[in-house]
Design a protein around this motif. Structure first.
Motif, PDB file in Angstrom:
ATOM      1  N   ASP A 159       0.885  -1.300   0.191  1.00  0.00           N
ATOM      2  CA  ASP A 159       0.101   0.055   0.207  1.00  0.00           C
ATOM      3  C   ASP A 159       0.845   1.190   0.025  1.00  0.00           C
ATOM      4  O   ASP A 159       0.147   2.307  -0.146  1.00  0.00           O
ATOM      5  CB  ASP A 159      -0.777  -0.107   1.074  1.00  0.00           C
ATOM      6  N   SER A 341      -8.786  15.601   5.614  1.00  0.00           N
ATOM      7  CA  SER A 341      -9.253  14.708   4.373  1.00  0.00           C
ATOM      8  C   SER A 341      -9.561  15.339   2.900  1.00  0.00           C
ATOM      9  O   SER A 341     -10.083  16.087   2.892  1.00  0.00           O
ATOM     10  CB  SER A 341     -10.468  13.968   4.927  1.00  0.00           C
ATOM     11  N   ARG A 343     -10.877  13.777  -0.978  1.00  0.00           N
ATOM     12  CA  ARG A 343     -11.213  12.812  -1.783  1.00  0.00           C
ATOM     13  C   ARG A 343     -10.693  12.738  -3.474  1.00  0.00           C
ATOM     14  O   ARG A 343     -10.823  14.009  -3.816  1.00  0.00           O
ATOM     15  CB  ARG A 343     -12.866  12.589  -2.065  1.00  0.00           C
ATOM     16  N   ARG A 351      -9.111  -5.178  -4.229  1.00  0.00           N
ATOM     17  CA  ARG A 351      -9.672  -5.991  -3.043  1.00  0.00           C
ATOM     18  C   ARG A 351     -11.230  -6.066  -2.886  1.00  0.00           C
ATOM     19  O   ARG A 351     -11.791  -5.699  -1.633  1.00  0.00           O
ATOM     20  CB  ARG A 351      -9.125  -5.028  -1.857  1.00  0.00           C
ATOM     21  N   ASN A 353     -13.613  -4.629  -4.479  1.00  0.00           N
ATOM     22  CA  ASN A 353     -14.416  -3.625  -4.847  1.00  0.00           C
ATOM     23  C   ASN A 353     -15.179  -3.798  -6.192  1.00  0.00           C
ATOM     24  O   ASN A 353     -16.344  -3.564  -6.275  1.00  0.00           O
ATOM     25  CB  ASN A 353     -13.565  -2.392  -4.994  1.00  0.00           C
ATOM     26  N   CYS A 367     -11.084   7.714  -4.172  1.00  0.00           N
ATOM     27  CA  CYS A 367     -10.593   7.340  -2.391  1.00  0.00           C
ATOM     28  C   CYS A 367     -10.386   8.343  -1.659  1.00  0.00           C
ATOM     29  O   CYS A 367     -10.345   9.610  -1.917  1.00  0.00           O
ATOM     30  CB  CYS A 367      -8.896   6.934  -2.868  1.00  0.00           C
ATOM     31  N   THR A 368     -10.583   7.951  -0.038  1.00  0.00           N
ATOM     32  CA  THR A 368     -10.452   9.151   0.711  1.00  0.00           C
ATOM     33  C   THR A 368      -9.014   9.037   1.264  1.00  0.00           C
ATOM     34  O   THR A 368      -8.347   7.975   1.680  1.00  0.00           O
ATOM     35  CB  THR A 368     -11.443   8.876   1.758  1.00  0.00           C
ATOM     36  N   ASN A 372      -4.474   8.585   7.722  1.00  0.00           N
ATOM     37  CA  ASN A 372      -4.290   7.173   8.165  1.00  0.00           C
ATOM     38  C   ASN A 372      -4.015   6.158   6.844  1.00  0.00           C
ATOM     39  O   ASN A 372      -4.048   5.345   6.885  1.00  0.00           O
ATOM     40  CB  ASN A 372      -5.783   6.791   8.704  1.00  0.00           C
ATOM     41  N   ARG A 375      -8.023   5.211   1.468  1.00  0.00           N
ATOM     42  CA  ARG A 375      -9.109   3.964   1.622  1.00  0.00           C
ATOM     43  C   ARG A 375      -9.876   4.429   0.342  1.00  0.00           C
ATOM     44  O   ARG A 375     -10.655   5.405   0.399  1.00  0.00           O
ATOM     45  CB  ARG A 375      -9.956   4.442   2.841  1.00  0.00           C
ATOM     46  N   GLN A 377     -13.160   4.048  -1.954  1.00  0.00           N
ATOM     47  CA  GLN A 377     -14.535   4.180  -1.972  1.00  0.00           C
ATOM     48  C   GLN A 377     -15.310   3.109  -2.718  1.00  0.00           C
ATOM     49  O   GLN A 377     -14.877   2.691  -3.750  1.00  0.00           O
ATOM     50  CB  GLN A 377     -15.045   5.419  -2.353  1.00  0.00           C
ATOM     51  N   ASN A 378     -16.297   2.294  -2.039  1.00  0.00           N
ATOM     52  CA  ASN A 378     -17.146   1.340  -2.462  1.00  0.00           C
ATOM     53  C   ASN A 378     -17.788   1.780  -3.962  1.00  0.00           C
ATOM     54  O   ASN A 378     -18.492   2.740  -3.520  1.00  0.00           O
ATOM     55  CB  ASN A 378     -17.927   0.590  -1.792  1.00  0.00           C
TER      56      ASN A 378
END
Length: 447
Positions: A159, A341, A343, A351, A353, A367-368, A372, A375, A377-378
């Motif tokens: 990642d 944050s 997007r 993975r 999706n 993605c966000t 962290n 991540r 987005q679905n």
């Protein structure tokens, strides 16, 4: 914070410097380290950056690395912007295909596969050196074909490597403007692979504005992708494709336009950029002015083969405004470092999706990004011809990656033959044989 650019003598590096040196609360780079296999180009770009430093607000210190290891050591971020084979390799990618009646383009079709075959060994080597010397660094991949290169590097870095491309971001910017909103107020659904994706929803206050947008000639006229592919086709699909899908949907027209042009895109860029580097070497005091002029000509002529003759030199200003991949990369860095944050559309591992694709497959989705990490987005279910094209092209990409990893020309032949723009196994074999004969990097990939 140290940012290293692998391919630091590349023409677009000053755009990254401009973004880094601008006012604002973005992540601050204190050292911009450049590494390139062409030291003469590196010196010219350093001259351009020195002149930019005089007129920008907060320029970072620029250093040049003599070795790849020196470039990678202590880096916090690494931009991979390699062009293995240079402009000459790109021209052969394009011309070999065109001579066999197949679309010749940098990342689409067999030209893109030849580019990948000679690039993937270098991408894996870079990933291995990063893993050894800077395991906590983030690698942001610009190197084309971005989806395949990112997927190959992920096998080593996981990642910590992500691919970016400015074309979906540009599409989103134009679509947001067309519905009369702003980025922070919209929700959207975009899915695909690099240089192969679709905007399928754009919502404001919970209401999807895409259907109304598609009904309006005036609104569609503000979106370059709609002008390229035609309003009727956009409406028939019910989605707005990434501009590179022009080469799939209008293969005959694209191939004929490229074949009938005086020069391919690669030949244009070689002529244009060779002139820039030569002139900037001879007239160092004017290096920045020469770069600015060349950049304008380059951006204005982008994807000229996809536009009608009367429109080729008339690209709208809005189509090139708003920042390119350097802005995407800076926003990505800022969110990872500062935790703000954001997007954005990125090339990341699937993975599950899109369940019909392998988990390790790299796809291009919203993605966000924050402190962290990244991540995905679905996305809504992918069906019909969109799914079919994604599956076919992804299988081609994964065959190509395997061919490179195992140095297996039979797998490379299968990859070329499986591409939707190649209509004959025998032509696929001739393509591979000719690329191996004419491009040293392709031949070396199988030694």
């Amino acid at each position: 914070m140290k940012l290293t650019i692998i391919g630091g003598g590349g023409f677009r590096v000053p755009q990254i410097f401009e973004a880094l040196a601008a006012e604002g609360d973005h992540a601050r780079v204190t050292e911009l380290c450049l590494y390139d296999s062409a030291p003469e180009r590196l010196e010219i770009i350093r001259t351009v950056l020195a002149q930019l430093a005089e007129i920008t607000a907060k320029p970072p210190r620029v250093t040049l690395a003599r070795t790849l290891d020196d470039a990678v050591k202590a880096a916090d971020f690494i931009f991979s912007a390699m062009r293995i084979g240079g402009a000459e390799g790109r021209i052969i990618d394009e011309r070999v295909a065109l001579n066999l009646g197949v679309l010749g383009q940098e990342t689409i079709g067999p030209g893109g596969l030849a580019y990948a075959i000679r690039t993937l060994p270098h991408a894996r080597h870079l990933a291995e050196r990063v893993a050894a010397l800077a395991p906590d660094a983030w690698v942001i991949n610009f190197t084309n074909p971005a989806g395949m290169v990112t997927e190959a590097m992920r096998a080593i870095l996981g990642d910590r490597v992500v691919g970016i491309c400015d074309t979906p971001i540009g599409l989103m910017r134009r679509a947001v403007h067309a519905v009369g909103s702003t980025p922070e107020l919209v929700d959207f659904d975009y899915v695909g692979l690099n240089h192969l994706g679709w905007l399928r929803r754009i919502s404001v206050d919970g209401h999807d504005r895409l259907p109304l947008l598609l009904k309006s000639d005036e609104a569609l006229g503000q979106i370059e992708e709609a002008r390229l592919l035609g309003f009727d086709w956009i409406r028939a699909m019910g989605a707005i494709p990434n501009e590179y899908l022009y080469y799939y949907y209008f293969e005959r027209e694209a191939t004929e336009r490229i074949r009938s042009s005086i020069e391919t895109r690669g030949e244009f860029l070689r002529r244009q950029q060779s002139s820039f580097y030569s002139d900037a070497h001879q007239h160092a005091d004017s290096a920045l002015a020469l770069w600015n002029k060349t950049k304008h000509d380059r951006e204005s002529s982008y994807m000229a083969e996809s536009r009608a003759e009367e429109d080729r030199s008339n690209r709208q200003d809005a189509d090139v405004d708003g920042g390119g991949y350097q802005t995407v990369a800076l926003n990505l860095m800022t969110s990872l470092v500062q935790g703000r944050s954001t997007r954005m559309i990125l090339n990341v591992a699937n993975r599950g999706n899109v369940p019909e694709l392998p988990d390790e497959a790299v796809i291009e989705v919203p993605c966000t990004v924050d402190a962290n990490g990244i991540r995905p987005q679905n996305v809504a279910k992918v069906e019909g011809e969109m799914l079919g094209l994604m599956q076919q092209v992804k299988s081609v990409e994964q065959l190509t990656i395997a061919a490179s990893l195992h140095r297996d020309p039979a797998l490379a032949w299968r990859a070329i033959a499986a591409h939707p723009l190649v209509d004959s196994v025998s032509v696929a074999r001739r393509l591979l044989d000719t690329y191996r004969a004419e491009i040293p990097g392709v031949a070396a990939a199988f030694d």
